[in-house]
Design a protein around this motif. Structure first.
Motif, short mmCIF file in Angstrom:
data_model
loop_
_atom_site.label_atom_id
_atom_site.label_comp_id
_atom_site.label_asym_id
_atom_site.label_seq_id
_atom_site.Cartn_x
_atom_site.Cartn_y
_atom_site.Cartn_z
N LEU A 325 13.93 -28.76 -43.24
CA LEU A 325 14.92 -29.65 -43.85
C LEU A 325 14.23 -30.69 -44.72
O LEU A 325 14.61 -30.95 -45.86
CB LEU A 325 15.74 -30.35 -42.77
CG LEU A 325 17.03 -29.67 -42.35
CD1 LEU A 325 17.70 -30.47 -41.24
CD2 LEU A 325 17.96 -29.52 -43.54
N TYR A 326 13.18 -31.28 -44.14
CA TYR A 326 12.43 -32.32 -44.84
C TYR A 326 11.86 -31.79 -46.15
O TYR A 326 11.99 -32.40 -47.21
CB TYR A 326 11.31 -32.82 -43.91
CG TYR A 326 10.41 -33.85 -44.52
CD1 TYR A 326 10.86 -35.16 -44.70
CD2 TYR A 326 9.12 -33.52 -44.92
CE1 TYR A 326 10.04 -36.11 -45.25
CE2 TYR A 326 8.29 -34.47 -45.46
CZ TYR A 326 8.75 -35.77 -45.63
OH TYR A 326 7.93 -36.71 -46.18
N GLU A 327 11.26 -30.56 -46.03
CA GLU A 327 10.66 -29.97 -47.23
C GLU A 327 11.71 -29.70 -48.30
O GLU A 327 11.49 -29.91 -49.49
CB GLU A 327 9.93 -28.67 -46.87
CG GLU A 327 8.53 -28.94 -46.32
CD GLU A 327 7.95 -27.74 -45.61
OE1 GLU A 327 8.59 -26.66 -45.65
OE2 GLU A 327 6.87 -27.88 -45.02
N ARG A 328 12.87 -29.25 -47.83
CA ARG A 328 13.92 -28.94 -48.78
C ARG A 328 14.34 -30.21 -49.53
O ARG A 328 14.53 -30.22 -50.73
CB ARG A 328 15.12 -28.33 -48.05
CG ARG A 328 16.00 -27.51 -48.97
CD ARG A 328 17.08 -26.81 -48.16
NE ARG A 328 16.54 -25.78 -47.29
CZ ARG A 328 17.20 -25.28 -46.26
NH1 ARG A 328 18.41 -25.74 -45.95
NH2 ARG A 328 16.70 -24.33 -45.54
N LYS A 329 14.43 -31.29 -48.75
CA LYS A 329 14.79 -32.56 -49.34
C LYS A 329 13.76 -32.97 -50.38
O LYS A 329 14.08 -33.39 -51.49
CB LYS A 329 14.85 -33.63 -48.25
CG LYS A 329 16.10 -34.49 -48.32
CD LYS A 329 16.07 -35.46 -47.15
CE LYS A 329 17.35 -36.21 -46.99
NZ LYS A 329 17.30 -37.08 -45.80
N GLN A 330 12.49 -32.81 -49.98
CA GLN A 330 11.39 -33.17 -50.88
C GLN A 330 11.50 -32.42 -52.20
O GLN A 330 11.45 -33.00 -53.27
CB GLN A 330 10.05 -32.81 -50.23
CG GLN A 330 9.71 -33.67 -49.04
CD GLN A 330 9.07 -34.97 -49.45
OE1 GLN A 330 8.10 -34.96 -50.18
NE2 GLN A 330 9.62 -36.08 -49.00
N THR A 331 11.69 -31.09 -52.08
CA THR A 331 11.74 -30.30 -53.31
C THR A 331 12.95 -30.65 -54.14
O THR A 331 12.89 -30.70 -55.37
CB THR A 331 11.76 -28.79 -52.99
OG1 THR A 331 12.75 -28.57 -51.98
CG2 THR A 331 10.43 -28.29 -52.51
N SER A 332 14.07 -30.96 -53.46
CA SER A 332 15.27 -31.30 -54.24
C SER A 332 15.10 -32.66 -54.93
O SER A 332 15.62 -32.89 -56.01
CB SER A 332 16.51 -31.31 -53.35
OG SER A 332 16.42 -32.35 -52.41
N ASN A 333 14.31 -33.54 -54.28
CA ASN A 333 14.04 -34.83 -54.91
C ASN A 333 13.21 -34.68 -56.16
O ASN A 333 13.40 -35.40 -57.14
CB ASN A 333 13.33 -35.77 -53.93
CG ASN A 333 14.31 -36.34 -52.91
OD1 ASN A 333 15.52 -36.18 -53.07
ND2 ASN A 333 13.80 -36.97 -51.89
N GLN A 334 12.27 -33.73 -56.07
CA GLN A 334 11.46 -33.49 -57.27
C GLN A 334 12.31 -32.79 -58.32
O GLN A 334 12.37 -33.08 -59.44
CB GLN A 334 10.29 -32.57 -56.93
CG GLN A 334 9.20 -33.30 -56.17
CD GLN A 334 8.24 -32.32 -55.52
OE1 GLN A 334 8.28 -31.13 -55.78
NE2 GLN A 334 7.36 -32.82 -54.68
#
Lengths: 334, 293, 270
Positions: A325-334
C-alpha cells in the motif's frame, strides 16, 4: 544478533501481562473458565503443530497422552498414593516413558503409516481406559479426585486454574520457541524438508524425532494432569476422537508453520465452539461434540482449500500488504 | 458344546470379516489410484446402512430402498472428491489426512442431526429363520454377506483384468504421469474410484445392518478395520479378502472366548504390530535364509 | 589391466604420505543390478580427485554408499583410520566427511543463514533441556554458531542474502549455499556431487577459486562432475567409472589419452 529470541521473550512477556490482567477487566466466571480451556488445549495443539508442521510427523496420538496424563494423576491422587501436587510430575515422567517406549518403534514409520499407527495407539488407549474399570472407573469415569493443594493453597476456583493453565501454556510456549530457535530446533526442522541432507549434516534423525515426540507428549500429559484436577474427573470421553478433530482444527486454523499458530487456533476454535453452543442451543436439543464437529469439519475443509497457511499466514502477510500500500502511494505521489 | 460354540464364533467372525474385506477394498481402490488415504471411508459404510433404513422408514420396500441408499452414497462420495479432494492446491499426506478426516466428521454429524443417535435396525432380507449347524445358528443374512463379498471381489478382479477401463485404472495406479501421457484423464478416474468405493462401502453397510445394528457412529471403527485389513493385505484384492476373513475370525474367536470389550483393540494391535514389523530391516535374516543357495 | 598398472604407479608416486581416504573392493548391487563392482582407489590430500564416467556409471551411487546413505554389499572404506563402510550417514558426517548434492537439497522454510547453521551441528552438541530453557551456555553457543555461519557466508559471498529464504535464490547461489552448508561442518574430506552442473562460466571460475583456497587450508576434495574442462583444470587425479567398474585412474593428461576412457565416452565395445 539474538534479535529473534529477544522478540519472542518480549512478546511472551506482553502476552503474559494481558493474561494476568484479563480477568480483572472481563468479569465473570464464564469467561475465565473458557479461557482456561483455551490454555489447556493450546498446549496440546502446540505439540501437535510442532510435530506436524516443523518435524513433519503426523502423530494422531496426542489426545492419548492427554488422557494418560489425566489418568495417572487422577488415580494416584484419588487413591491417596501421592499428594495431589506431586502427581503432575509423576504424570510427566510416566507419559514420557510410555511415549519413549512406544515412539522408538513407531517413529520408524512415515507419513500415512505413522498416522495409522498413532491413530491405533489413540484408540487402544481409549479402549483400555474404558475396559480397565477397576483402575480407571470405566466409561463412567474416575471419581474422587481431590482438590489440588500446593503448600496449603487450594486450587478451588476457576480463576486459580486459569492462572495455573496459562502459566503451563506460556512456559511450554517459551520452551518450544527457544527450542525451535536453537541447534536442536534447526535439526528438527531440517529433516522435514530433506531427511537425506539432514543426515549428511550429521543429524541423528531418529534421535531428534524421538525427542520431539516425547517432549510434546510430556507437555500433553501435563495438560491432562491439570485438566483432571480442574474438572475433578478423568473420563474416556474427554480424549476421544472428537478431541482429535478439534486439535486438528486448531492446528489448521492457526497455521501449521508457526508456534503461535496453535495459540491463535486454540483461541479461535474454543470461542467459536462456545459461540456455536450458545447460538445453536435454539436449534438442536442436544448440542453434542459430534454436531460441533460438523461445523469444525467444514471449517477445516474451507481453510485447507482456501488458506493453507491458516490465520497466521494471513497475519504474517499484513506487513507486506502495508508495504505494498505504502509503495503504491509513493508511486502515485510521484 | 465346545465345537458348536467355536462354529458359532467362527460364523460371526466370517460375517464381520467379510465386511472388513469389502471396506478394505474400498480403501485400496482410492489409495492405489489417487494416493489419497480416505479417512472417511467408514462413513460410506454408515451412510449406506442409515440411508437404507431411512428410505425403509419412509415406506419404500427393501430393494428400492437399497438402490437409493447405494445411489445416494455414491453421489456423496463423488461430491466429496469433487468439492473436497480436487480443489486442494498443495496436496500432501497431511492435508489429505486432515481434510478427509474433517469430511468424515461432517458426514457423521449430519447423519446424527438428521437421524438421531439411536441405533437402527433393518429387517433381514430373507427372513430370520435360522439354519442350524449342530447347535450353531446360521442366519440366512450371513450367506448374503459372504456372497456379496464374493461378488464384489470377483467382479472387481474381472473388471480390472478384462475391461479396457479397468486396465486403464490399473495403469494409472502404477504410474500417474505415464497414464496421463497416454490420455487417461486422472481426475475422471479418481472421481470414478471415489464413487466405486462409496458404492461398495454402502453395500457393505446395508448387508450387515440386519445383523449388527447401524447408527451414526459405526463408521469410525468399521472404517479403521477396513484400513487394517487393506494394510495387512498389501493393498491387493486377494490379500485384503484373506486378511479381512482372518481378522474377522481372530476377532470372533477372541471376543467369544476372551472378552468382547477388547475386541476392537485386538485389530488395532494387529495393525500396530504389523506396521512395526514391516519397518524392521529383514536383510540380515534374509541373508541367513538364502546363504545356502 | 591398465587400471592395475596405474594403481601401482600411484603407490610409487605417493610413497610416504598416508591416504586420507581409501576404498578397497567396494561393491554395491541393487537386486540383480551391479551398480558398483569391486572399486578400489586411494585419495590423498594433495590431489584433488575427480570421479568421472558416463551417465549411469555409478558415480552418485559411489558417494551415496561412502557417505552412508546406502549400505555397501561388500568392500571396505577407510577414513580417519577406520573402516566406515556401512555406518549411518550422520556418523560418517561426524567423522569429518561432508557431501553436497546433485540437486541441492536445501532446507526450505529456513533462511540462508539457518541452512548454514544446521551445518554447524556436528561440532556443537546442545541438549534439549538447555536449548529449551535457553541456558547461558546455549546462548553463548548460539551466538558463536551464528557468527561462524555468517563468516562462512561471507567467505562464499552470500552474506548479503543471509536472511532470505532459500527458495528465492537462483540456481548458482543455491549450489554455493549447498557448498557453504557442507563447509560449516569443517570437514576433513569434502565430496562434491556435480558442483558445476548448471553454473555459468563466471560461477564455475568462482567455484574453482574457492576449492583451491580450501585445499590450501588442508581440506581434501573428491569431485564428481560432468563438466570436462572444469575437471581437467582442477583435478590432479581422475578415477573413471563405467558400468560400475573402475576402468582407469591417473593424472588428467594420462586419462585424456586412455583408450578405454575414450571408448566409454564415445561408445563402442572393448
Amino acid at each position: 544478533m539474538n534479535d529473534r529470541s529477544f522478540k519472542t521473550e518480549i512478546s511472551i512477556a506482553g502476552f503474559a501481562v494481558i493474561i494476568v490482567l484479563l480477568p480483572l477487566i472481563v468479569k465473570g466466571n464464564y469467561f475465565v473458565s473458557v479461557m482456561n480451556l483455551v490454555a489447556i488445549y493450546a498446549v496440546l495443539a502446540m505439540g501437535m503443530g510442532l510435530l506436524m508442521g516443523q518435524a513433519g510427523l503426523i502423530s494422531l496420538a496426542h489426545p492419548a497422552w492427554f488422557g494418560l496424563g489425566a489418568y495417572i494423576s487422577g488415580i494416584l491422587a484419588a487413591r491417596g498414593i501421592l499428594p495431589a501436587w506431586a502427581t503432575p510430575f509423576v504424570s510427566a515422567v510416566g507419559v514420557g516413558i510410555v511415549a519413549y517406549v512406544v515412539g522408538a518403534p513407531v517413529l520408524r514409520l512415515r507419513s500415512y503409516y505413522l498416522a495409522c499407527a498413532t491413530l491405533a495407539l489413540l484408540l487402544i488407549t481409549q479402549i483400555a481406559a474404558g475396559q480397565l474399570s477397576d483402575l480407571t472407573g470405566g466409561h463412567e469415569g474416575l471419581l474422587g479426585i481431590p482438590v489440588l493443594t500446593v503448600f496449603g493453597f487450594e486450587f478451588k476456583k476457576d480463576l486459580h486454574f486459569y492462572y495455573l493453565s496459562w502459566a503451563l501454556c506460556l512456559i511450554c510456549y517459551w520452551f518450544l520457541a527457544n527450542l525451535l530457535n536453537s541447534q536442536v530446533g534447526r535439526a528438527i526442522r531440517s529433516f522435514n524438508s530433506s531427511e537425506i541432507a539432514s543426515a549428511s549434516m550429521g543429524i541423528d534423525i531418529a534421535k531428534y524425532k524421538r525427542h520431539a515426540f516425547v517432549l510434546t507428549a510430556i507437555m500433553a500429559g501435563l495438560a491432562g494432569s491439570v485438566f483432571c484436577f480442574y474438572i475433578r474427573l478423568a473420563i474416556p470421553s474427554s480424549f476421544e476422537f472428537p478431541l482429535l478433530v478439534t486439535l486438528m482444527m486448531m492446528v489448521v486454523i492457526g497455521g501449521i508453520q508457526d508456534l503461535h499458530g496453535a495459540l491463535i487456533g486454540s483461541l479461535a476454535v474454543i470461542w467459536l465452539g462456545e459461540f456455536l453452543r450458545n447460538y445453536m442451543k435454539n436449534f438442536f436439543t442436544s448440542m453434542t461434540s459430534e454436531v460441533e464437529a460438523v461445523f469444525f469439519g467444514i471449517i477445516i475443509i474451507v481453510v485447507l482449500i482456501f488458506m493453507p497457511d491458516g490465520l497466521t499466514g494471513w497475519i504474517n502477510r499484513i506487513p507486506s500488504w502495508g508495504k505494498r500500500l505504502y509503495e503504491r502511494k509513493q508511486t502515485s505521489n510521484q | 458344546m465346545f465345537i458348536s460354540e467355536t462354529i458359532q464364533y467362527a460364523i460371526s467372525g466370517i460375517t464381520s470379516g467379510s465386511i472388513y474385506a469389502i471396506v478394505g477394498i474400498c480403501w485400496s481402490t482410492v489409495f492405489l489410484i489417487s494416493g489419497v488415504l480416505n479417512f472417511s471411508t467408514g462413513e460410506f459404510v454408515m451412510l449406506g446402512g442409515m440411508l437404507t433404513w431411512l428410505f425403509i422408514s419412509w415406506g419404500f420396500s427393501l430393494l428400492p430402498a437399497i438402490f437409493f441408499g447405494v445411489a445416494c452414497t455414491v453421489i456423496v462420495a463423488m461430491l466429496m472428491e469433487r468439492i473436497v479432494i480436487r480443489p486442494v492446491r498443495y496436496p500432501s499426506e497431511t492435508t489429505f489426512l486432515l481434510i478427509t478426516t474433517a469430511a468424515g466428521s461432517v458426514i457423521r454429524g449430519i447423519v446424527l442431526i438428521a437421524c438421531g443417535s439411536d441405533t437402527r435396525h433393518i429387517e433381514p432380507f430373507l427372513g430370520s429363520s435360522p439354519i442350524m449347524i449342530g447347535d450353531a445358528v446360521l442366519l440366512p443374512q450371513v450367506i448374503i454377506v459372504v456372497s456379496v463379498l464374493v461378488l464384489i471381489a470377483g467382479g472387481l478382479v474381472m473388471f480390472l483384468d478384462h475391461t479396457l477401463f479397468g486396465k486403464a485404472l490399473r495403469a494409472s495406479s502404477i504410474n500417474q504421469v505415464g497414464a496421463r501421457l497416454i490420455g487417461i484423464k486422472i481426475n475422471r478416474v479418481r472421481l470414478f474410484c471415489f464413487g466405486l468405493a462409496g458404492g461398495m462401502g454402502a453395500i457393505a453397510g446395508i448387508v450387515i445392518a440386519p445383523i449388527e445394528f447401524t447408527g451414526y457412529s459405526v463408521g469410525l471403527m468399521e472404517g479403521l478395520k477396513g484400513l487394517v485389513v487393506a494394510l495387512l493385505g498389501g493393498w491387493t484384492i486377494r490379500g485384503t479378502v484373506v486378511a479381512g476373513l482372518a481378522l474377522g475370525l481372530l476377532e470372533g474367536l477372541g471376543a467369544g472366548f476372551i472378552s468382547t470389550g477388547w475386541k476392537d483393540a485386538l485389530a488395532l494391535f494387529v495393525m500396530l504390530t504389523f506396521l512395526i514389523i514391516r519397518t524392521l530391516d529383514l536383510t540380515s535374516i534374509k541373508k541367513l535364509v538364502y546363504r545356502h543357495e | 589391466m591398465s587400471a592395475s598398472r596405474l594403481q601401482t604407479s600411484n603407490l610409487a608416486e605417493n610413497v610416504g604420505t598416508q591416504p586420507v581416504f581409501e576404498v578397497t573392493g567396494l561393491t554395491k548391487h541393487f537386486g540383480g543390478i551391479q551398480a558398483l563392482n569391486n572399486i578400489s582407489f586411494r585419495l590423498h590430500k594433495e590431489d584433488i580427485t575427480a570421479l568421472i564416467g558416463p551417465n549411469g556409471a555409478g558415480k552418485s551411487t559411489f558417494i551415496n554408499v561412502v557417505a552412508g546413505r546406502f549400505q555397501p554389499s561388500s568392500g571396505k572404506v577407510f577414513f580417519q583410520g577406520r573402516n566406515i563402510a556401512g555406518l549411518p550417514a550422520h556418523e560418517v558426517a561426524h567423522l569429518g566427511l561432508s557431501r553436497t548434492f546433485q540437486l541441492e537439497d536445501l532446507f526450505t522454510g529456513m533462511t540462508v543463514l539457518e541452512n548454514v547453521m544446521v551445518g554447524c551441528h556436528v561440532r556443537n552438541k546442545t541438549g534439549i533441556l538447555s536449548a529449551g530453557l535457553r541456558l547461558p551456555s546455549t546462548r553463548a553457543r548460539e551466538k558463536r554458531i551464528k557468527e561462524e555461519a555468517f563468516e562462512i557466508l561471507k567467505f562464499i559471498g552470500l552474506d548479503d542474502k543471509a536472511e532470505e529464504k532459500t527458495t528465492k535464490l537462483p540456481l548458482g547461489e543455491r549450489k554455493m549455499l549447498g557448498v557453504a552448508r557442507a563447509l560449516a561442518m569443517k570437514p576433513q574430506l569434502m565430496m562434491l556431487d556435480e558442483p558445476a552442473g548448471g553454473l555459468a562460466a563466471h560461477e564455475v571460475a568462482k567455484l574453482t577459486d574457492l576449492i583451491h583456497k580450501l585445499k590450501e587450508e588442508g581440506m581434501a576434495f573428491m569431485i564428481v562432475e560432468h563438466n570436462m574442462p572444469f575437471i581437467m583444470a582442477i583435478s590432479q587425479r581422475i578415477v573413471v567409472l563405467n558400468y560400475g567398474v573402475k576402468i582407469a585412474e591417473g593424472p588428467p593428461e594420462e586419462i585424456k589419452q586412455d583408450l578405454q576412457v575414450i571408448k566409454a565416452y564415445l561408445g563402442g565395445s572393448i
